[in-house]
Design a protein around this motif. Structure first.
Motif, PDB file in Angstrom:
ATOM      1  N   TYR A 272       0.851  -1.184   0.000  1.00  0.00           N
ATOM      2  CA  TYR A 272       0.000   0.000   0.000  1.00  0.00           C
ATOM      3  C   TYR A 272       0.889   1.236   0.000  1.00  0.00           C
ATOM      4  O   TYR A 272       1.804   1.337   0.814  1.00  0.00           O
ATOM      5  N   ILE A 273       0.592   2.160  -0.912  1.00  0.00           N
ATOM      6  CA  ILE A 273       1.358   3.401  -0.994  1.00  0.00           C
ATOM      7  C   ILE A 273       0.382   4.568  -0.964  1.00  0.00           C
ATOM      8  O   ILE A 273      -0.558   4.620  -1.755  1.00  0.00           O
ATOM      9  N   GLU A 274       0.608   5.507  -0.060  1.00  0.00           N
ATOM     10  CA  GLU A 274      -0.234   6.692   0.048  1.00  0.00           C
ATOM     11  C   GLU A 274       0.375   7.816  -0.793  1.00  0.00           C
ATOM     12  O   GLU A 274       1.521   8.198  -0.588  1.00  0.00           O
ATOM     13  N   LEU A 275      -0.415   8.326  -1.735  1.00  0.00           N
ATOM     14  CA  LEU A 275       0.049   9.459  -2.540  1.00  0.00           C
ATOM     15  C   LEU A 275       0.008  10.735  -1.708  1.00  0.00           C
ATOM     16  O   LEU A 275      -0.931  10.957  -0.955  1.00  0.00           O
ATOM     17  N   LYS A 276       1.055  11.553  -1.852  1.00  0.00           N
ATOM     18  CA  LYS A 276       1.120  12.832  -1.140  1.00  0.00           C
ATOM     19  C   LYS A 276       1.465  13.925  -2.139  1.00  0.00           C
ATOM     20  O   LYS A 276       2.127  13.668  -3.138  1.00  0.00           O
TER      21      LYS A 276
ATOM     22  N   SER B  23       4.542  18.959  -2.734  1.00  0.00           N
ATOM     23  CA  SER B  23       5.042  19.891  -1.709  1.00  0.00           C
ATOM     24  C   SER B  23       5.469  19.169  -0.429  1.00  0.00           C
ATOM     25  O   SER B  23       6.180  19.735   0.377  1.00  0.00           O
ATOM     26  N   GLN B  24       5.062  17.926  -0.255  1.00  0.00           N
ATOM     27  CA  GLN B  24       5.430  17.150   0.934  1.00  0.00           C
ATOM     28  C   GLN B  24       6.529  16.134   0.634  1.00  0.00           C
ATOM     29  O   GLN B  24       6.600  15.084   1.228  1.00  0.00           O
ATOM     30  N   GLN B  25       7.445  16.460  -0.278  1.00  0.00           N
ATOM     31  CA  GLN B  25       8.464  15.521  -0.691  1.00  0.00           C
ATOM     32  C   GLN B  25       9.332  15.021   0.453  1.00  0.00           C
ATOM     33  O   GLN B  25       9.865  13.931   0.387  1.00  0.00           O
ATOM     34  N   ALA B  26       9.460  15.792   1.500  1.00  0.00           N
ATOM     35  CA  ALA B  26      10.270  15.352   2.632  1.00  0.00           C
ATOM     36  C   ALA B  26       9.660  14.140   3.337  1.00  0.00           C
ATOM     37  O   ALA B  26      10.361  13.384   3.981  1.00  0.00           O
ATOM     38  N   THR B  27       8.345  13.925   3.164  1.00  0.00           N
ATOM     39  CA  THR B  27       7.674  12.812   3.869  1.00  0.00           C
ATOM     40  C   THR B  27       7.066  11.795   2.917  1.00  0.00           C
ATOM     41  O   THR B  27       6.362  10.894   3.370  1.00  0.00           O
ATOM     42  N   ASN B  28       7.334  11.896   1.606  1.00  0.00           N
ATOM     43  CA  ASN B  28       6.695  10.952   0.696  1.00  0.00           C
ATOM     44  C   ASN B  28       7.606   9.819   0.257  1.00  0.00           C
ATOM     45  O   ASN B  28       7.249   9.028  -0.603  1.00  0.00           O
ATOM     46  N   GLY B  29       8.799   9.716   0.824  1.00  0.00           N
ATOM     47  CA  GLY B  29       9.698   8.608   0.538  1.00  0.00           C
ATOM     48  C   GLY B  29      10.579   8.770  -0.677  1.00  0.00           C
ATOM     49  O   GLY B  29      11.396   7.915  -0.973  1.00  0.00           O
ATOM     50  N   CYS B  30      10.428   9.872  -1.429  1.00  0.00           N
ATOM     51  CA  CYS B  30      11.188  10.062  -2.651  1.00  0.00           C
ATOM     52  C   CYS B  30      12.498  10.809  -2.389  1.00  0.00           C
ATOM     53  O   CYS B  30      12.599  11.582  -1.489  1.00  0.00           O
TER      54      CYS B  30
END
Length: 77
Positions: free
Chosen positions: A63-67, A70-77
């Motif tokens: 399961y992956i939650e799209l963010k 602007s929230q790149q610090a918390t989206n795993g990327c």
């Protein structure tokens, strides 16, 4: 989320590099013949998320939650 783009590639560079789109249920299925250390990126519109998973033979649900971008610090990327 339907029609999101999924890009999956093997972090060990074993030749796995595929892109697909999610179905109407927001799902996509990949089947591999060997263990894959997968880097997974999902994007749709202004949302993006990334994760890393070890995928072995058999069934595994991720399961992956799209963010928002602007929230790149918390989206795993």
């Amino acid at each position: 989320m339907d029609d999101a783009k999924i890009h999956l590639y093997d972090a060990n560079f074993n030749g796995v590099n595929v892109s697909r789109r999610t179905d109407e249920n927001g799902e996509v299925c990949f089947i591999f013949e060997q263990v894959v250390h997968a880097e997974i990126e999902i994007t749709k519109g202004s949302a993006r998320s990334c994760t890393s998973e070890i995928i072995s033979k058999g069934h595994k649900t991720i399961y992956i939650e799209l963010k928002p971008f602007s929230q790149q610090a918390t989206n795993g990327c």
